[in-house]
Design a protein around this motif. Structure first.
Motif, mmCIF file in Angstrom:
data_model
loop_
_atom_site.group_PDB
_atom_site.id
_atom_site.type_symbol
_atom_site.label_atom_id
_atom_site.label_comp_id
_atom_site.label_asym_id
_atom_site.label_seq_id
_atom_site.Cartn_x
_atom_site.Cartn_y
_atom_site.Cartn_z
ATOM 1 N N LYS A 24 -9.287 46.576 -4.535
ATOM 2 C CA LYS A 24 -8.588 46.472 -3.232
ATOM 3 C C LYS A 24 -9.541 46.362 -2.241
ATOM 4 C CE LYS A 24 -4.202 48.578 -4.554
ATOM 5 N NZ LYS A 24 -3.127 49.741 -4.188
ATOM 6 N N ALA A 25 -9.305 45.436 -1.313
ATOM 7 C CA ALA A 25 -10.171 45.091 -0.324
ATOM 8 C C ALA A 25 -9.550 45.969 0.816
ATOM 9 C CB ALA A 25 -10.066 43.645 0.289
ATOM 10 N N PRO A 26 -10.567 46.457 1.782
ATOM 11 C CA PRO A 26 -10.147 47.423 2.870
ATOM 12 C C PRO A 26 -9.029 46.515 3.711
ATOM 13 C CG PRO A 26 -12.369 46.715 3.228
ATOM 14 C CD PRO A 26 -12.081 46.202 1.901
ATOM 15 N N PRO A 27 -8.124 47.233 4.350
ATOM 16 C CA PRO A 27 -7.326 46.709 5.200
ATOM 17 C C PRO A 27 -7.775 46.062 6.450
ATOM 18 C CG PRO A 27 -7.035 48.983 5.512
ATOM 19 C CD PRO A 27 -7.921 48.752 4.362
ATOM 20 N N ARG A 28 -7.518 44.731 6.918
ATOM 21 C CA ARG A 28 -8.011 43.835 7.941
ATOM 22 C C ARG A 28 -7.240 44.507 9.080
ATOM 23 N NH1 ARG A 28 -8.221 37.685 5.784
ATOM 24 N NH2 ARG A 28 -9.432 38.342 3.834
ATOM 25 N N ARG A 29 -8.243 44.548 10.291
ATOM 26 C CA ARG A 29 -7.621 45.080 11.388
ATOM 27 C C ARG A 29 -7.639 44.053 12.429
ATOM 28 N NH1 ARG A 29 -9.113 51.092 12.696
ATOM 29 N NH2 ARG A 29 -9.915 51.820 10.712
ATOM 30 N N LYS A 30 -6.583 43.908 13.092
ATOM 31 C CA LYS A 30 -6.295 42.919 14.280
ATOM 32 C C LYS A 30 -7.127 43.150 15.189
ATOM 33 C CE LYS A 30 -1.414 42.353 12.823
ATOM 34 N NZ LYS A 30 -0.103 42.542 13.630
#
Length: 61
Positions: free
Chosen positions: A6-12
């Protein structure tokens, strides 16, 4: 069985106007949570209680 990575969550990305405005001095707008009278009342109760607990305690405990 396949391994799922799983990739780390992307931040806006935040715009320059959306940043939090913090005061230059962190103590600005803060006041003491207790007044002088509150401190005196606390000490008037705590010190005799502490002395009583020390005087009635078992030696060597």
């Amino acid at each position: 069985m396949k391994t799922i990575i799983k990739a780390p969550p992307r931040r806006k990305p935040q715009s320059a106007g959306a940043t939090t405005n913090r005061p230059g001095n962190p103590a600005t707008g803060k006041r003491l949570p207790y007044g002088l009278a509150d401190c005196v009342i606390f000490l008037a109760i705590a010190i005799p209680l502490l002395i009583a607990m020390c005087a009635t305690g078992r030696p060597g405990a």
